[in-house]
Design a protein around this motif. Sequence first.
Motif, PDB file in Angstrom:
ATOM      1  N   ILE A  27      54.556 143.290  -4.748  1.00  0.00           N
ATOM      2  CA  ILE A  27      53.611 144.332  -5.145  1.00  0.00           C
ATOM      3  C   ILE A  27      52.175 143.905  -4.813  1.00  0.00           C
ATOM      4  N   ASP A  28      51.859 142.651  -5.095  1.00  0.00           N
ATOM      5  CA  ASP A  28      50.512 142.141  -4.799  1.00  0.00           C
ATOM      6  C   ASP A  28      50.156 142.325  -3.332  1.00  0.00           C
ATOM      7  N   SER A  29      51.129 142.075  -2.478  1.00  0.00           N
ATOM      8  CA  SER A  29      50.828 142.122  -1.050  1.00  0.00           C
ATOM      9  C   SER A  29      50.596 143.546  -0.566  1.00  0.00           C
ATOM     10  N   LEU A  30      50.929 144.537  -1.392  1.00  0.00           N
ATOM     11  CA  LEU A  30      50.764 145.927  -0.945  1.00  0.00           C
ATOM     12  C   LEU A  30      49.596 146.635  -1.632  1.00  0.00           C
ATOM     13  N   LYS A  31      48.724 145.884  -2.288  1.00  0.00           N
ATOM     14  CA  LYS A  31      47.644 146.528  -3.038  1.00  0.00           C
ATOM     15  C   LYS A  31      46.489 146.990  -2.158  1.00  0.00           C
ATOM     16  N   THR A  32      46.354 146.426  -0.965  1.00  0.00           N
ATOM     17  CA  THR A  32      45.233 146.808  -0.101  1.00  0.00           C
ATOM     18  C   THR A  32      45.753 147.360   1.227  1.00  0.00           C
ATOM     19  N   VAL A  33      44.913 148.098   1.920  1.00  0.00           N
ATOM     20  CA  VAL A  33      45.350 148.623   3.220  1.00  0.00           C
ATOM     21  C   VAL A  33      45.578 147.479   4.204  1.00  0.00           C
ATOM     22  N   SER A  34      44.787 146.421   4.101  1.00  0.00           N
ATOM     23  CA  SER A  34      45.015 145.316   5.034  1.00  0.00           C
ATOM     24  C   SER A  34      46.311 144.574   4.696  1.00  0.00           C
TER      25      SER A  34
END
Lengths: 457, 465
Positions: free
Chosen positions: A380-387
């Motif tokens: 989930i953490d890895s998908l929090k930003t567009v980058s």
Amino acid sequence: MFRWLSLSLLIAVSAQAEVSPKTSLADQMRIEVDKYQLPNGLTVLLHEDHSAPLISIHQWFRVGSSHEKVGRTGMAHFFEHLMFKGTPKYPKNEFDRQIQANGGTNNAMTSLDYTGYYENMPSGTLDLILDIEADRMRNLNFDPTEIKNEREVVKEERRYRVENSVFGYLHEGVFETVFRVHPYRWPVVGYMKDLDATSMEDLKEFYRVFYAPNNAVLVITGDFKSGATKSLIEKHYGKIPSQPLPEHKFDPEPQQKSQRSMQLVKDVQSPTFAVAYQAPPAGQDDAYVLDLLANILGNGSSSRLHKQLVYRQQVASSISAWNYTPLLSGVFQIFCSVKPGMNMESAINTTFNEIYKMRNRLVSEDELKKAKTQVMIDYIDSLKTVSGKARALALNEVLFKDYTMMFKDLDRYNSVTAEQIKAAAEKYLQTHQAAIVRVKPQGAPAPVKSSGSSEGA
Amino acid sequence: MIRQTVMVLTFLVLTLGCASMPGGGGSGSFKLRPFREVTLKNGLKVLLVEDKSLPYFSMFMLVAAGSSNDGLTASGTAFLVGDLLDKGTSKRSAMELADAMGQIGGELSVDVGQDFTMISASTLAEHQATLLQNFSEMVTEPAFSANEVDRAKKQVIAQLQKTVDNPGNFAEVVFDSYLYGSHPYARRVLGRKRDVTKLRKKDIIKYYLTHYRPNNAQLAIVGDFAPTIVEDLETVFGKWTSRKPAELTFPEVPSISGLQIQVIDKQDLKQTEIRLGHPGIKRTEPDFLKLRVANTILGGAFHSRLVDEIRDRRGLTYSINSSFDARKDAGPFTVSTFTRHEKVGETVSETLRVMKEFWEKGVTDKEVADAKALLRGMFPRSLETAERLGETMLILRYYQIPDSYLTNYLRDIEKIKTAEVNEAIKKHLQPANLKVLVFSPKDKVLSQLRPIGLVQVKNYSEYVQ
């Protein structure tokens, strides 16, 4: 168990169709991606997300240090640095200046398997960035002065990351010890003498061979319109021809028959060691099993090794275990920093004891559940930003030629059982399969020779 | 395969550069994502930032005390207090807490700084009640048992001793003490070995009882929280009581006259670490944004004067950057870099030359326009996630910076003129009065440094005892 996922994700992903509660986790985590290929072979992935006025552009190539030749190690990474030296259209300073003056930042990274370039920009800047990226795929400058200076920069990077760093040395030692034949044995940053030996002709040839649209993946995430963006991609990339790509030939690593070791004596306060094993490559079922095993063994203060070495015995100041899974072969590794004055060999013995338990007893249901929860939080953490989303898409597309692999991760982790963890430990983590790399403080007693260290490097 | 990204970033992938800055947008006022503020009955101020885009729940607590609040001969107290929060409460042991936190996905992260302490933890939305319970228990009912205090002290002492094994980290710590003399910013957050050895359980409890109070802390709750969140917070934090906070007055920040160089000798180093600078600004400094523009041009961005000259044109380093660490009192202005031993003289003198020219001649309109565009462009990224907004707002409130700093940021950056940047540079940079720290084998660098300024030599072992 995870019903809440569907509910909350529905709100997040605007383009998402309604998810029935019975669909798998994979489907629930899915983000809407438009994937297509240009006639020249460039793979394009587009994911619109209008929650902030940002876009992330990732252009990755399927070339990394494993494509290098002996004697020219470090070339993929050295070349990555040259990709910032400009083209006739966007000369060196103009290139960086334009990106910054448009409010963006850029960087790149090189690994064993791929080289990735990216920009994080405000929306509305795609025309410029795509022009820059398409341009440097073909029209790079090769200025002898720039190459001469950049060679020194890269050598400083090697000193910084490896020669002046205990951790960097251990890391390099692990790969040199685990692999003897496979191209993963040399470091991404390369060896000093190879960096010195790399000529302009070598670099030009590397560029000519590997930097082709059919060897690249272009990912754009964030605040843009797909329709107009597709026209821009066609405009900037359409005319670049595809070309034949070389076959990636390399010798596979034979199975390790006896324990290996390597040691460096340094003027350090703290002894450190790594224990590592060959492991399956990315995407295989056992890779997921070993990810969870590593988590249980050495991720955080509730992990087994932390409890033993840091908390109970108070021998170590830190320990961590993880399973690294590049494309061709994995490496399961444990790194431990022993407290100054404490006995490294006793910490190594404890580590082997804990691995022995993994091979011989089932982990508890609580531990397994804990590991799965921690993995999900990372996800989930890895998908929090567009980058973050762009990076995840690029990685999966580059490794597997199928970005949807990432949506299957959670289901694959969730299906892992305690029996599978024990079986994986038995298959991959036998004592004779281990490689031990030590950094010893000067003046410390020599380690007790373990049987089977005859193969030691 | 998404986890690989996390590992890959930290361990295996080599990036082009080290320059990093917080993360375009139009002009006018910047719209923050919605948030709500409440004050609990005991005085704890709470910021609620709802984000249902992913199923997570995060807590951030800022306690308005850090290592600056340590007693003069009790350095390391703040750190030990923070470290011991999850090592036992009135109800549970350290290992029980580790399991309880691990089971819901993580652990308590405690970041003790000079000015304040940030405590955070995150979990899946479904475990929020458990995290609220665990978090509040650790913050409000830590046990500080004698066994755990002893264990934590030994751990800190080991950390102190092995810092020298990481040359960059060691240079940073030694530079702070070199710059700040007897000011609290000179002291390591981890403390001095002789102080830590002497610390007693009662010193730790005293610090905790003085500073860990609801009226001396702020909380941010971020993510997919329950509609009953405020009542839930009242329940778990209800017994935590307020007390008049202790005032902290800083002694004067030492000034530097002339150029001073200190070499810390360690024979086996394979590369020289260099830090140079001087005490800089407070977070409340009115020139803060102008200096942000100035620093972006000097060495705060990948395309900047220092990077262009030292890295790109001369190939002396892989990384050079400059920064103003603005704190409650004047934090350091620092240039950090590293180079091969035989180029230390050139690296230091060229860095000084770039700084001197920057100070004397100032910056151009074009440089200012580009730097402003970069700062404005990156701004939305610095607040892209709800967590970043929550954490940023806690810190701004601690420094008593109003929210208009964020909402007017784009406009305020845009308004800055070249002449103002140049005035701020003249006022706050002092290229002729600064300190240089060089961590290196001395025989290889002394002859290069002597022509530059007065050199003092020490051995690293002084810092390891």
